[in-house]
Design an enzyme around this catalytic site. Structure first.
Site, PDB file in Angstrom:
ATOM      1  N   GLY A 147       0.861  -1.469   0.087  1.00 32.86           N
ATOM      2  CA  GLY A 147       0.010  -0.004   0.035  1.00 32.86           C
ATOM      3  C   GLY A 147       0.821   1.049   0.064  1.00 32.86           C
ATOM      4  NE  ARG A 148      -2.613   4.924   1.792  1.00 32.02           N
ATOM      5  CZ  ARG A 148      -4.198   5.048   2.065  1.00 32.02           C
ATOM      6  NH1 ARG A 148      -4.724   6.064   1.159  1.00 32.02           N
ATOM      7  NH2 ARG A 148      -4.694   4.126   2.508  1.00 32.02           N
ATOM      8  CB  ILE A 149       3.370   2.295   4.753  1.00 29.56           C
ATOM      9  CG1 ILE A 149       2.472   3.602   5.148  1.00 29.56           C
ATOM     10  CG2 ILE A 149       4.386   2.355   5.501  1.00 29.56           C
ATOM     11  CD1 ILE A 149       1.935   3.342   6.635  1.00 29.56           C
TER      12      ILE A 149
ATOM     13  CD  GLU B 232       1.049  -2.717  20.064  1.00 36.17           C
ATOM     14  OE1 GLU B 232       2.129  -3.216  19.238  1.00 36.17           O
ATOM     15  OE2 GLU B 232       0.862  -1.449  19.569  1.00 36.17           O
TER      16      GLU B 232
ATOM     17  NE  ARG C 124      -6.035  -7.107   0.126  1.00 34.12           N
ATOM     18  CZ  ARG C 124      -6.744  -6.038   0.717  1.00 34.12           C
ATOM     19  NH1 ARG C 124      -7.606  -6.474   1.394  1.00 34.12           N
ATOM     20  NH2 ARG C 124      -6.521  -4.823   0.764  1.00 34.12           N
TER      21      ARG C 124
ATOM     22  CB  ALA D  14       2.009  -4.917   9.637  1.00 34.14           C
ATOM     23  NE  ARG D  15      -2.794  -2.104  14.135  1.00 34.52           N
ATOM     24  CZ  ARG D  15      -2.373  -0.835  13.949  1.00 34.52           C
ATOM     25  NH1 ARG D  15      -0.983  -0.642  13.687  1.00 34.52           N
ATOM     26  NH2 ARG D  15      -3.127   0.182  13.645  1.00 34.52           N
TER      27      ARG D  15
ATOM     28  CG  HIS E 125       2.468   0.679  17.675  1.00 33.18           C
ATOM     29  ND1 HIS E 125       1.416  -0.113  17.874  1.00 33.18           N
ATOM     30  CD2 HIS E 125       2.122   1.407  16.729  1.00 33.18           C
ATOM     31  CE1 HIS E 125       0.553  -0.153  16.817  1.00 33.18           C
ATOM     32  NE2 HIS E 125       1.026   0.848  15.959  1.00 33.18           N
ATOM     33  CB  ILE E 126       7.395   5.017  18.132  1.00 28.53           C
ATOM     34  CG1 ILE E 126       8.875   4.237  17.725  1.00 28.53           C
ATOM     35  CG2 ILE E 126       7.281   4.822  19.547  1.00 28.53           C
ATOM     36  CD1 ILE E 126       9.917   4.841  18.343  1.00 28.53           C
TER      37      ILE E 126
HETATM   38  C1  DGY Z   1      -1.463   3.472  12.620  1.00 28.75           C
HETATM   39  O1  DGY Z   1      -1.898   4.501  12.292  1.00 28.75           O
HETATM   40  O2  DGY Z   1      -2.291   2.386  12.477  1.00 28.75           O
HETATM   41  C2  DGY Z   1      -0.407   3.259  13.720  1.00 28.75           C
HETATM   42  O3  DGY Z   1      -0.284   1.957  13.818  1.00 28.75           O
HETATM   43  C3  DGY Z   1      -0.337   3.973  14.730  1.00 28.75           C
HETATM   44  O4  DGY Z   1       0.005   5.442  14.372  1.00 28.75           O
END
Ligand code: DGY
Length: 327
Positions: free
Chosen positions: A158-160, A270, A180, A240-241, A288-289
């Site tokens: 995606g964008r990131i 977390e 995907r 991501a997560r 998560h920064i």
């Molecule tokens: C998001 O935007 O989903 C990040 O994980 C939190 O900044």
């Protein structure tokens, strides 16, 4: 008699001067404390308001929605929204919004920084130095892996992901991605990225960065089987997560030399971090920064404020917030 204004809840202290804009339209219920809410506390807060501006800490599921009879809109401060039960919100007619775009470049910067720190063992080296182990310069000390000339795998384009691919060009990396759906040729050309299947991505990447949105379907996508397909010299980075990676399997792979190193900004439970990961030297851990530059965090809050105002039927985009999830 003065007409009463809609009431909105702001779940965490954000930036007061940015949040102040909500006061032009709403009665604002906010907090000055960073708060950890139980599910019942979230339910109780939502039951009393017409709108809410929340962070990824606050989980909103059918239990919260059931009691939120007045609730019309939720503005999530974040691009990811796995804290929201979107189908249940839609079924209840509650608009949900997120904050894409404003964090893309900052998050891609961080993904790259975490990749470099992990591959070149920067935090491990600093710990080693601070602990007083440096007696003499030595040729084979703390040797890491190169980025330049290596193959970068991006899972989730995606964008990131595209932002990370663009940065990789400057390091002369070969970029492979899996997504995907395959990107249009023009985007592949612009990002200099080639589409490959999931298994090929795992097998060919010297460094693999995870940037895909979390869903039930990709829970523990990176499990023991996937890790076994990676090169033992590879680096894994997750911005991501946490739920995408089986952290137990990852700790095993890092501990037994099946994987060289990992950089993790997100964790399944977390703020709790698996103690096995904490004990390993070849993992870089951050809380998560990835989107956490001052300018970007302010921009995220500002966008969430705009979204909430619009979703509640005010302001220039009244009724059609530009960042409505699932619209
Ligand atoms: C998001 O935007 O989903 C990040 O994980 C939190 O900044």
């Amino acid at each position: 008699m003065a007409e009463s204004r809609p009431r909105v809840w702001v779940s965490q202290p954000l930036f007061d001067d940015v949040i102040a804009r909500l006061g032009e339209y709403f009665e604002v219920v906010s907090t000055s404390q960073v708060s950890e809410y139980t599910p019942q506390q979230v339910s109780a807060a939502l039951a009393e308001v017409d709108g809410a501006l929340i962070t990824l800490n606050e989980r909103i599921g059918s239990e919260q929605i059931a009691g939120a009879q007045r609730l019309r809109a939720i503005a999530n401060v974040g691009v990811g929204y796995n804290n929201l039960d979107v189908p249940a919100l839609s079924a209840a007619g509650i608009i949900a919004t997120n904050t894409p775009d404003v964090l893309t470049e900052t998050t891609a910067d961080f993904g790259f920084a975490l990749l470099m720190a992990t591959a070149r063992r920067i935090t491990e080296a600093e710990r080693w130095l601070r602990e007083g182990h440096w007696r003499q310069w030595s040729f084979q000390n703390l040797l890491g892996a190169d980025l330049h000339g290596s193959t970068l795998g991006i899972l989730g384009m995606g964008r990131i992901g595209q932002g990370i691919a663009r940065r990789a060009s400057g390091f002369d990396m070969k970029v492979l991605y899996h997504n995907r759906s395959r990107l249009p040729e023009a985007v592949e050309r612009q990002t200099r990225a080639s589409y490959v299947g999931f298994d090929a991505l795992l097998a060919q990447a010297d460094h693999l960065v995870l940037v895909l949105p979390y869903s039930k379907e990709n829970h523990h996508l990176i499990d023991a089987r996937a890790l076994l397909q990676m090169k033992p010299t590879a680096t894994l980075v997750n911005i991501a997560r946490g739920g995408i990676v089986d952290e137990g399997a990852l700790a095993d792979a890092l501990g037994n030399g099946r994987l060289a190193a990992a950089g993790l900004d997100v964790f399944e439970g977390e703020p709790a971090v698996d103690p096995r990961l904490l004990a390993l030297r070849n993992v870089v851990l951050t809380p998560h920064i990835a989107s956490g530059s001052l300018a970007t965090r302010r921009a995220m809050v500002s966008l969430a404020v705009d979204n909430l105002i619009a979703a509640m039927g005010f302001g220039p985009d009244a009724g059609s917030p530009p960042n409505q999830i699932g619209a």
